[in-house]
Structures are given as structure tokens and as C-alpha cells.
Design an enzyme around this catalytic site. Structure first.
Site, PDB file in Angstrom:
ATOM      1  N   GLY A   3      -7.763  13.952 -10.104  1.00 54.88           N
ATOM      2  CA  GLY A   3      -8.881  13.021 -10.254  1.00 54.88           C
ATOM      3  C   GLY A   3      -8.652  11.679  -9.600  1.00 54.88           C
ATOM      4  O   GLY A   3      -9.379  10.724  -9.874  1.00 54.88           O
TER       5      GLY A   3
ATOM      6  N   HIS B 134      -1.740   3.462  -8.475  1.00 49.45           N
ATOM      7  CA  HIS B 134      -2.091   2.629  -9.629  1.00 49.45           C
ATOM      8  C   HIS B 134      -1.825   3.393 -10.907  1.00 49.45           C
ATOM      9  O   HIS B 134      -1.930   4.616 -10.935  1.00 49.45           O
ATOM     10  CB  HIS B 134      -3.559   2.171  -9.570  1.00 49.45           C
ATOM     11  CG  HIS B 134      -4.535   3.294  -9.462  1.00 49.45           C
ATOM     12  ND1 HIS B 134      -4.786   3.922  -8.256  1.00 49.45           N
ATOM     13  CD2 HIS B 134      -5.307   3.920 -10.381  1.00 49.45           C
ATOM     14  CE1 HIS B 134      -5.684   4.879  -8.443  1.00 49.45           C
ATOM     15  NE2 HIS B 134      -6.019   4.906  -9.732  1.00 49.45           N
TER      16      HIS B 134
ATOM     17  N   HIS C 285       0.840  -1.212   0.000  1.00 51.23           N
ATOM     18  CA  HIS C 285       0.000   0.000   0.000  1.00 51.23           C
ATOM     19  C   HIS C 285       0.868   1.253   0.000  1.00 51.23           C
ATOM     20  O   HIS C 285       1.563   1.547   0.971  1.00 51.23           O
ATOM     21  CB  HIS C 285      -0.952   0.026   1.200  1.00 51.23           C
ATOM     22  CG  HIS C 285      -1.897   1.181   1.130  1.00 51.23           C
ATOM     23  ND1 HIS C 285      -3.105   1.116   0.464  1.00 51.23           N
ATOM     24  CD2 HIS C 285      -1.791   2.464   1.575  1.00 51.23           C
ATOM     25  CE1 HIS C 285      -3.704   2.290   0.527  1.00 51.23           C
ATOM     26  NE2 HIS C 285      -2.926   3.119   1.196  1.00 51.23           N
TER      27      HIS C 285
END
Ligand code: DGP
Length: 114
Positions: A93, A100, A46
Site C-alpha cells: 500500500g 516514511h 531521498h
């Protein structure tokens, strides 16, 4: 991280259409595809976004690019072309705060990013 949707996908607690996986990275189809090929390349560890990339974890970028190349080959866009994009922060956004990259292709994309 407990409440992170991409951590759950990486641990197979939430189903996804996996296109590539190794010990560091998982790549799966985006649930809201913007093009015929739209895959998310996600490190299993993470990290919030590229702002958290530093000298200690930058090797992950190699793993992500390696995965992206494999996905592009597998899905037949390596030669036709594709875009690899990462959103960092709210103004960009970013909606899922686990690093990712979007691999998007399979049709002619706008030459403009915006
Ligand atoms: P971004 O806006 O850059 O944070 O992109 C997040 C992307 O994640 C967005 O295109 C939709 C996708 N997404 C969100 N939730 C899920 C999910 O549960 N499964 C899959 N496959 N994709 C998801």
C-alpha cells in the site's frame, strides 16, 4: 528528488504541520489521519523505501526511531501506546515512494495489522 512530495515538504516548499525536525529527519502530520495522532517520520534524504536500506545508510533508522520517540512523547502517546509502520512497495500500500514511517495512536488500535 525533483518530483517527490516528501522532499518538497522537507524543503518547506509544501506546507505541513511539523511536529519534530532535526538535520536528518522531519516528522509532520499525515494529511489523511487514521487516528487522532498520525505523524509521518521521514528522512530528509531521498530513499525509496526500506528495501534501499543497507550498511551505508542504516544509521538513518536510529535517527527515525529517535524522532519517533520524541514525537510520541510530545503528542502524549508514549505511555498509552502507538504503532510505527512502514509500507514497502505497492502490495503493502505504499503510495509515496520516499521512505516514511507512520506513527499512529491516540485511540485503541485494532490488535490486527490487517
Ligand atoms: P503510504 O501509503 O504508506 O505511502 O502513505 C503515504 C501517506 O502520505 C498517506 O497516509 C497520506 C500522506 N500524504 C500524502 N500526501 C501528503 C501531503 O502532501 N502532505 C501530508 N501531510 N501527507 C501526505
Amino acid at each position: 528528488m525533483d518530483n517527490c512530495i516528501f522532499c518538497k515538504i522537507a524543503k518547506k516548499e509544501i506546507p505541513s504541520t511539523v511536529e519534530y525536525e532535526d538535520d536528518k529527519v522531519i516528522a509532520f502530520r499525515d494529511i489523511e489521519p487514521a487516528a487522532p495522532v498520525h505523524v509521518l517520520i521521514v528522512p530528509k534524504v531521498h530513499i525509496k523505501n526500506i528495501k534501499e536500506i543497507n550498511g551505508d545508510n542504516a544509521d538513518l533508522l536510529k535517527d527515525i526511531h529517535n524522532a519517533a520517540n520524541k514525537v510520541a512523547e510530545k503528542l502524549g502517546v508514549a505511555e498509552s501506546g502507538y504503532r510505527l509502520i512502514t509500507n514497502c512497495g505497492e502490495d503493502a500500500g505504499q503510495t509515496v515512494f520516499h521512505l516514511h514511517y507512520h506513527l499512529v495512536g491516540g485511540r485503541k488500535l485494532s490488535p490486527r495489522i490487517l
